[in-house]
Write a protein that holds these residues in place. Structure first.
Motif, PDB file in Angstrom:
ATOM      1  N   GLY A 299       0.937  -1.224  -0.056  1.00 49.43           N
ATOM      2  CA  GLY A 299       0.003   0.009  -0.047  1.00 49.43           C
ATOM      3  C   GLY A 299       0.904   1.301  -0.020  1.00 49.43           C
ATOM      4  O   GLY A 299       0.730   2.147  -1.034  1.00 49.43           O
TER       5      GLY A 299
ATOM      6  N   ILE B 172      -3.120  -9.748   0.163  1.00 50.25           N
ATOM      7  CA  ILE B 172      -3.310  -8.431   1.002  1.00 50.25           C
ATOM      8  C   ILE B 172      -4.687  -8.142   1.022  1.00 50.25           C
ATOM      9  O   ILE B 172      -5.392  -7.996   0.082  1.00 50.25           O
ATOM     10  CB  ILE B 172      -2.416  -7.425   0.355  1.00 50.25           C
ATOM     11  CG1 ILE B 172      -0.969  -7.911   0.445  1.00 50.25           C
ATOM     12  CG2 ILE B 172      -2.888  -6.034   0.897  1.00 50.25           C
ATOM     13  CD1 ILE B 172      -0.302  -6.880  -0.321  1.00 50.25           C
ATOM     14  N   PRO B 173      -5.430  -8.159   2.177  1.00 51.90           N
ATOM     15  CA  PRO B 173      -6.610  -7.680   2.354  1.00 51.90           C
ATOM     16  C   PRO B 173      -6.839  -5.949   2.218  1.00 51.90           C
ATOM     17  O   PRO B 173      -6.040  -5.462   3.019  1.00 51.90           O
ATOM     18  CB  PRO B 173      -7.295  -8.089   3.621  1.00 51.90           C
ATOM     19  CG  PRO B 173      -5.967  -8.439   4.350  1.00 51.90           C
ATOM     20  CD  PRO B 173      -4.927  -8.523   3.559  1.00 51.90           C
ATOM     21  N   ALA B 174      -7.352  -5.538   1.257  1.00 45.00           N
ATOM     22  CA  ALA B 174      -7.321  -4.085   1.124  1.00 45.00           C
ATOM     23  C   ALA B 174      -8.498  -3.310   1.862  1.00 45.00           C
ATOM     24  O   ALA B 174      -9.650  -4.110   2.020  1.00 45.00           O
ATOM     25  CB  ALA B 174      -7.245  -3.760  -0.564  1.00 45.00           C
ATOM     26  N   VAL B 175      -8.692  -1.971   1.503  1.00 43.67           N
ATOM     27  CA  VAL B 175      -9.665  -1.402   2.140  1.00 43.67           C
ATOM     28  C   VAL B 175     -10.677  -1.093   1.072  1.00 43.67           C
ATOM     29  O   VAL B 175     -11.656  -0.602   1.395  1.00 43.67           O
ATOM     30  CB  VAL B 175      -9.351  -0.137   3.062  1.00 43.67           C
ATOM     31  CG1 VAL B 175      -8.339  -0.391   4.330  1.00 43.67           C
ATOM     32  CG2 VAL B 175      -8.339   0.818   2.308  1.00 43.67           C
ATOM     33  N   SER B 176     -10.010  -1.129  -0.247  1.00 43.89           N
ATOM     34  CA  SER B 176     -10.999  -0.780  -1.205  1.00 43.89           C
ATOM     35  C   SER B 176     -11.309  -2.048  -1.972  1.00 43.89           C
ATOM     36  O   SER B 176     -10.806  -3.097  -1.738  1.00 43.89           O
ATOM     37  CB  SER B 176     -10.129   0.057  -2.204  1.00 43.89           C
ATOM     38  OG  SER B 176      -9.178  -0.245  -2.650  1.00 43.89           O
ATOM     39  N   GLY B 177     -12.267  -1.955  -2.944  1.00 49.71           N
ATOM     40  CA  GLY B 177     -12.698  -3.150  -3.842  1.00 49.71           C
ATOM     41  C   GLY B 177     -13.680  -4.143  -2.955  1.00 49.71           C
ATOM     42  O   GLY B 177     -13.998  -3.596  -1.892  1.00 49.71           O
ATOM     43  N   THR B 178     -13.870  -5.011  -3.597  1.00 52.96           N
ATOM     44  CA  THR B 178     -14.887  -6.204  -2.925  1.00 52.96           C
ATOM     45  C   THR B 178     -14.100  -7.127  -2.081  1.00 52.96           C
ATOM     46  O   THR B 178     -13.331  -7.677  -2.640  1.00 52.96           O
ATOM     47  CB  THR B 178     -15.687  -6.999  -4.054  1.00 52.96           C
ATOM     48  OG1 THR B 178     -15.878  -6.120  -5.049  1.00 52.96           O
ATOM     49  CG2 THR B 178     -16.866  -7.590  -3.544  1.00 52.96           C
ATOM     50  N   PRO B 179     -14.334  -7.525  -1.002  1.00 53.05           N
ATOM     51  CA  PRO B 179     -13.521  -8.131  -0.087  1.00 53.05           C
ATOM     52  C   PRO B 179     -13.788  -9.760  -0.585  1.00 53.05           C
ATOM     53  O   PRO B 179     -14.634  -9.968  -0.928  1.00 53.05           O
ATOM     54  CB  PRO B 179     -14.059  -8.188   1.337  1.00 53.05           C
ATOM     55  CG  PRO B 179     -15.262  -7.245   1.168  1.00 53.05           C
ATOM     56  CD  PRO B 179     -15.288  -6.710  -0.064  1.00 53.05           C
ATOM     57  N   GLY B 180     -12.733 -10.527  -0.739  1.00 48.55           N
ATOM     58  CA  GLY B 180     -12.844 -11.866  -1.187  1.00 48.55           C
ATOM     59  C   GLY B 180     -11.816 -12.701  -0.570  1.00 48.55           C
ATOM     60  O   GLY B 180     -11.226 -12.324   0.495  1.00 48.55           O
TER      61      GLY B 180
ATOM     62  N   LEU C  39      -8.179 -12.007  -7.378  1.00 51.65           N
ATOM     63  CA  LEU C  39      -7.574 -11.039  -6.488  1.00 51.65           C
ATOM     64  C   LEU C  39      -8.485 -10.539  -5.502  1.00 51.65           C
ATOM     65  O   LEU C  39      -9.534 -10.421  -6.043  1.00 51.65           O
ATOM     66  CB  LEU C  39      -6.869  -9.977  -7.243  1.00 51.65           C
ATOM     67  CG  LEU C  39      -5.567 -10.235  -7.780  1.00 51.65           C
ATOM     68  CD1 LEU C  39      -5.209  -8.845  -8.490  1.00 51.65           C
ATOM     69  CD2 LEU C  39      -4.447 -10.789  -7.109  1.00 51.65           C
ATOM     70  N   PRO C  40      -8.170 -10.420  -4.196  1.00 52.17           N
ATOM     71  CA  PRO C  40      -9.101 -10.056  -3.257  1.00 52.17           C
ATOM     72  C   PRO C  40      -9.516  -8.524  -3.380  1.00 52.17           C
ATOM     73  O   PRO C  40      -8.766  -7.857  -3.930  1.00 52.17           O
ATOM     74  CB  PRO C  40      -8.366  -9.952  -1.783  1.00 52.17           C
ATOM     75  CG  PRO C  40      -6.843 -10.209  -2.374  1.00 52.17           C
ATOM     76  CD  PRO C  40      -6.825 -10.637  -3.747  1.00 52.17           C
TER      77      PRO C  40
ATOM     78  N   ARG D  41     -11.201  -5.459   7.841  1.00 47.44           N
ATOM     79  CA  ARG D  41     -12.336  -5.495   7.127  1.00 47.44           C
ATOM     80  C   ARG D  41     -12.754  -6.951   6.609  1.00 47.44           C
ATOM     81  O   ARG D  41     -13.715  -7.422   6.335  1.00 47.44           O
ATOM     82  CB  ARG D  41     -11.977  -4.500   5.813  1.00 47.44           C
ATOM     83  CG  ARG D  41     -13.115  -4.512   4.707  1.00 47.44           C
ATOM     84  CD  ARG D  41     -12.980  -3.350   3.824  1.00 47.44           C
ATOM     85  NE  ARG D  41     -13.755  -3.474   2.553  1.00 47.44           N
ATOM     86  CZ  ARG D  41     -13.394  -3.635   1.651  1.00 47.44           C
ATOM     87  NH1 ARG D  41     -12.052  -4.210   1.144  1.00 47.44           N
ATOM     88  NH2 ARG D  41     -14.330  -3.618   0.303  1.00 47.44           N
TER      89      ARG D  41
ATOM     90  N   PRO E 102      -2.390   3.585   3.208  1.00 45.33           N
ATOM     91  CA  PRO E 102      -1.909   3.410   2.152  1.00 45.33           C
ATOM     92  C   PRO E 102      -2.600   2.291   1.359  1.00 45.33           C
ATOM     93  O   PRO E 102      -2.716   1.214   1.856  1.00 45.33           O
ATOM     94  CB  PRO E 102      -0.348   3.208   2.437  1.00 45.33           C
ATOM     95  CG  PRO E 102      -0.095   3.443   4.000  1.00 45.33           C
ATOM     96  CD  PRO E 102      -1.490   3.396   4.365  1.00 45.33           C
ATOM     97  N   ASP E 103      -3.170   2.747   0.167  1.00 45.40           N
ATOM     98  CA  ASP E 103      -4.001   1.585  -0.549  1.00 45.40           C
ATOM     99  C   ASP E 103      -3.547   1.346  -1.849  1.00 45.40           C
ATOM    100  O   ASP E 103      -3.245   1.874  -2.690  1.00 45.40           O
ATOM    101  CB  ASP E 103      -5.536   2.168  -0.478  1.00 45.40           C
ATOM    102  CG  ASP E 103      -6.466   1.110  -0.951  1.00 45.40           C
ATOM    103  OD1 ASP E 103      -6.105  -0.016  -1.226  1.00 45.40           O
ATOM    104  OD2 ASP E 103      -7.652   1.622  -1.657  1.00 45.40           O
ATOM    105  N   ILE E 104      -3.411  -0.055  -1.967  1.00 40.50           N
ATOM    106  CA  ILE E 104      -2.738  -0.790  -3.289  1.00 40.50           C
ATOM    107  C   ILE E 104      -3.878  -0.305  -4.362  1.00 40.50           C
ATOM    108  O   ILE E 104      -3.579  -0.401  -5.489  1.00 40.50           O
ATOM    109  CB  ILE E 104      -2.450  -2.194  -3.060  1.00 40.50           C
ATOM    110  CG1 ILE E 104      -1.819  -2.706  -4.328  1.00 40.50           C
ATOM    111  CG2 ILE E 104      -3.780  -2.875  -2.884  1.00 40.50           C
ATOM    112  CD1 ILE E 104      -1.036  -3.936  -3.835  1.00 40.50           C
TER     113      ILE E 104
ATOM    114  N   VAL F 229     -11.945   5.637  -0.272  1.00 43.25           N
ATOM    115  CA  VAL F 229     -11.033   4.824  -0.887  1.00 43.25           C
ATOM    116  C   VAL F 229     -10.945   4.938  -2.172  1.00 43.25           C
ATOM    117  O   VAL F 229     -12.206   5.390  -2.692  1.00 43.25           O
ATOM    118  CB  VAL F 229     -11.190   3.473  -0.080  1.00 43.25           C
ATOM    119  CG1 VAL F 229     -10.800   3.628   1.310  1.00 43.25           C
ATOM    120  CG2 VAL F 229     -12.484   2.827  -0.256  1.00 43.25           C
ATOM    121  N   ALA F 230     -10.072   4.140  -2.993  1.00 43.94           N
ATOM    122  CA  ALA F 230      -9.867   4.016  -4.423  1.00 43.94           C
ATOM    123  C   ALA F 230     -11.156   3.015  -4.609  1.00 43.94           C
ATOM    124  O   ALA F 230     -11.582   2.261  -3.992  1.00 43.94           O
ATOM    125  CB  ALA F 230      -8.752   3.380  -4.803  1.00 43.94           C
TER     126      ALA F 230
ATOM    127  N   VAL G 271     -12.614   0.406  -6.954  1.00 44.47           N
ATOM    128  CA  VAL G 271     -11.824  -0.804  -7.786  1.00 44.47           C
ATOM    129  C   VAL G 271     -13.074  -1.457  -8.078  1.00 44.47           C
ATOM    130  O   VAL G 271     -13.969  -1.796  -7.311  1.00 44.47           O
ATOM    131  CB  VAL G 271     -10.724  -1.438  -6.897  1.00 44.47           C
ATOM    132  CG1 VAL G 271     -10.378  -2.651  -7.796  1.00 44.47           C
ATOM    133  CG2 VAL G 271      -9.741  -0.545  -6.205  1.00 44.47           C
TER     134      VAL G 271
END
Lengths: 361, 348
Positions: free
Chosen positions: A237, A279-287, A360-361, B232, B272-274, B344-345, B347
């Motif tokens: 990140g 890597i579980p991100a804070v954006s996108g759909t969690p998978g 990808l998560p 999350r 910091p977000d990928i 957040v971004a 995606v």
């Protein structure tokens, strides 16, 4: 830097793209770092090659034991030469670092290259004021009075965003908070205007809101001073936010190298795929996460061939047991020559598109 | 489901775990004899939440916000200075050690550091066996078999029961810590930063293990982490803490997509977000100034007001309480509102 071209071609964060053939300020060629120990020789860095021009940020990414810190300490000439075997070449501004005498190194460290460490608590001397420590670093390289050095220290503290620098300069490190201390460390590193800044996990010990402040500060200072920055981290990140280029390290070597949007967007090496899938991100759909099986190899007994092959789920795709017997070179694997990876896999871009990207998560 | 444990009382219909205005004020030494104990670190100052059976609640916040102290209060390693901690309706906040013993079995803790939380002089078999013996889980003859079962359950070789912790890697040690917590067949596991000391690829392995255990055994989790991505991924509900208080609490999607508290918004914006590479980065970033104030002398009224860009006079005088701001979302702020644009971004 030409203003018009800068505006014309910038990437998603308003940064200029890499100019082909740009002269490198830092050049590392076939670097080997080995430590003899009672259990055998630790091969910490094994043939690392990369270069970095002024004005760009290179993120070196890898897990513990991948050699990211060891290689960067070698750039600063910080390894004890009695207990370290080093070979290859490290050039800073054209000067060879390996084999340089301690006396000569002192004219490079601080002026040409400076380093920020992870833990500002233990990398400042608790017995001296913050101002004293910045002044010492300045007076080491500049013949100035103490008074002039102190003015410079106050100026630097002010530049890195420390409120009341006049008062703060006479305080001790324990009187600073974690974020403030890291700012003071940055002030100390930048006091002699180094052209190369090596930041070794500078924000890992900090809270996320403070980390954001420090990342902004480093990016801001880099724009102002036009220096080359090597940013060592394990957090992808952070890389996405700050870096121009990425060097992914695994078991003492680079496995992938290229611009940040390419390596994080469409990586070509199975290890980089594995990292993205972990890597579980804070954006996108969690998978669901798809972690890389197993653990990194011991540096005492490196696997034959590709160092990643015991953990690689794609090794069956390569014919003739090549992954186990032959170490792949770090070269361009696709039509895009601006990026290189170390993997025998044919059509890694197609494998990524069809098999890795969907999960990808 | 496990049968009820001897010595554990239960109030019918009560939630599994309930914290009600829990406070933990530590006395600190003053300069002189008279001022001793006058100053207090308000590490946790009025935290309330409930945990249903099989649910996972995430606690997030920066260092010093009181999340680890909360973990130590729930597991009763600390005795709170105020409020109630109810397990199945029974207050365990001030229970004496003898009565508490059966409850200790029901609420287990996983520690952050897999290096210092295992005794280096004990074999893995002894470490997990001690947990079995302490809580009288199996007859002496069945101990080894159960230890091996537990090792297998957490993905370790069951034949390695006679090895010492130093023979395992960080990720494997964390698995040993998890096996030790599972030995007591708890209803609640409090996990205090269970993956933050691990490398990325190992972290994902341990997360998947915890997730499998949760779905197989139906254990409820209080999951403490500073990494908002990890929380999350793992939690149904999330509570955000700041200076000893819960400032916002709600269902995962509501909290991450429509946070109403300025602090939650700032925290999410600072991660910091990928996703900025793979998607569309957010237009604006919220950057907080300065550091968290000292918990010895927290600001009056709303504790976040000193770093808040929305702060007005009312924030200094009136302490906001949690109230419903959106479905499943509760926010403690006088000016709670959803963010104007995505934090957040984006995606897809």
């Amino acid at each position: 830097m030409d203003q018009t071209t800068q505006e014309a071609q910038t990437d998603f964060r308003g940064r200029r793209p890499r100019v082909p053939g740009e002269e490198a300020y830092l050049e590392v060629t076939d670097l080997q770092v080995r430590f003899p120990t009672a259990d055998g020789v630790v091969q910490a860095v094994d043939g690392l090659t990369y270069s970095l021009p002024l004005g760009r940020t290179l993120a070196i990414v890898g897990e513990s034991g991948s050699g990211k810190s060891v290689s960067s300490m070698a750039v600063m000439g910080l390894h004890d030469r009695k207990s370290t075997f080093m070979s290859g070449s490290i050039k800073i501004g054209g000067r060879e670092i390996i084999g340089m005498s301690e006396q000569e190194l002192n004219t490079v460290r601080g002026v040409e290259a400076a380093m920020i460490f992870q833990d500002p608590q233990s990398s400042m001397h608790p017995y001296f004021t913050v101002g004293d420590q910045i002044m010492e670093s300045y007076r080491q390289h500049n013949k100035v009075s103490k008074k002039a050095a102190k003015t410079r220290a106050v100026e630097m503290l002010d530049r890195v965003g420390i409120p009341n620098p006049q008062r703060r300069v006479d305080q001790y490190p324990h009187e600073f908070s974690g974020g403030m201390r890291q700012r003071a460390m940055i002030a100390m590193a930048l006091v002699n205007d180094p052209k190369l800044l090596i930041a070794d996990e500078p924000t890992t010990a900090l809270d996320v809101t403070v980390q954001a402040q420090i990342l902004d500060l480093i990016a801001d200072l880099q724009r102002d001073f036009g220096s080359a920055v090597v940013f060592i981290t394990h957090d992808l990140g952070v890389v996405a936010e700050i870096a121009d280029d990425i060097l992914v390290m695994y078991a003492g070597n680079a496995v992938e190298h290229g611009p940040v949007e390419k390596i994080l967007g469409t990586p070509l090496h199975p290890y980089a795929w594995g990292l993205l899938e972990s890597i579980p991100a804070v954006s996108g759909t969690p998978g669901p996460l798809h972690p890389i099986p197993g653990a990194p190899p011991s540096l005492l007994a490196m696997p034959s061939g590709c160092a990643f092959h015991p953990r690689c789920e794609f090794r069956e795709r390569v014919p003739g047991d090549m992954c186990r017997t032959l170490r792949p070179e770090l070269i361009a694997r696709t039509a895009d020559t601006g990026r290189a990876s170390r993997c025998h896999l044919k059509d890694p871009d197609r494998v990524f598109e069809t098999e890795v990207l969907p999960r990808l998560p | 489901m496990t049968p009820s444990v001897k010595g554990v009382r239960k109030v019918e219909g009560a939630p599994l775990l309930e914290l009600d205005d829990v406070k933990m004020h530590f006395s600190i030494k003053g300069d002189g004899l008279l001022s001793r104990g006058a100053k207090k670190v308000q590490a946790v100052d009025g935290v309330s939440f409930t945990l249903k059976e099989g649910e996972t609640l995430g606690l997030v916040g920066e260092s010093g916000c009181g999340k680890s102290t909360t973990a130590r209060l729930i597991t009763r390693l600390l005795e709170p200075t105020g409020g109630q901690i109810r397990f199945q309706g029974v207050d365990i906040a001030h229970m004496k050690e003898r009565q508490l013993r059966p409850y200790r079995r029901e609420i287990q803790l996983i520690f952050q550091d897999p290096y210092s939380s295992l005794n280096p002089r004990h074999t893995v078999g002894t470490i997990i066996g001690t947990a079995l013996r302490t809580h009288d889980m199996v007859p002496k003859t069945g101990e080894l078999k159960r230890v091996q079962e537990l090792l297998e359950m957490v993905g370790l070789n069951p034949e390695h029961y006679n090895r010492y912790p130093h023979e395992f890697s960080g990720g494997q040690r964390q698995r040993i810590g998890i096996a030790r917590a599972l030995a007591a067949r708890p209803k609640v596991i409090v996990a205090d930063e269970p993956v933050s000391a691990l490398d990325v690829s190992i972290q994902a392995q341990v997360m998947n293990l915890l997730e499998n255990l949760r779905s197989e055994l139906g254990i409820a989790f209080v999951f403490i982490a500073h990494d908002l991505g990890v929380v999350r991924h793992f939690c149904d509900r999330v509570a955000v803490m700041y200076l000893g208080r819960v400032v916002e609490e709600g269902g995962r999607d509501a909290l991450y997509q429509q946070p109403h508290h300025p602090y939650t918004q700032a925290l999410l914006s600072a991660v910091p977000d990928i996703g900025v590479v793979r998607g569309v980065p957010p237009k604006t970033r919220i950057r907080l100034q300065g550091d968290v104030p000292s918990p010895v002398d927290p600001p009056s009224g709303c504790r976040f007001r000193t770093r808040c860009w929305k702060a007005q006079d009312i924030c200094a005088t009136q302490d906001p309480a949690l109230f419903d701001t959106a479905p499943t979302l509760h926010t403690a702020c006088h000016f709670a509102e959803p963010p104007a644009e995505s934090i957040v971004a984006a995606v897809n």
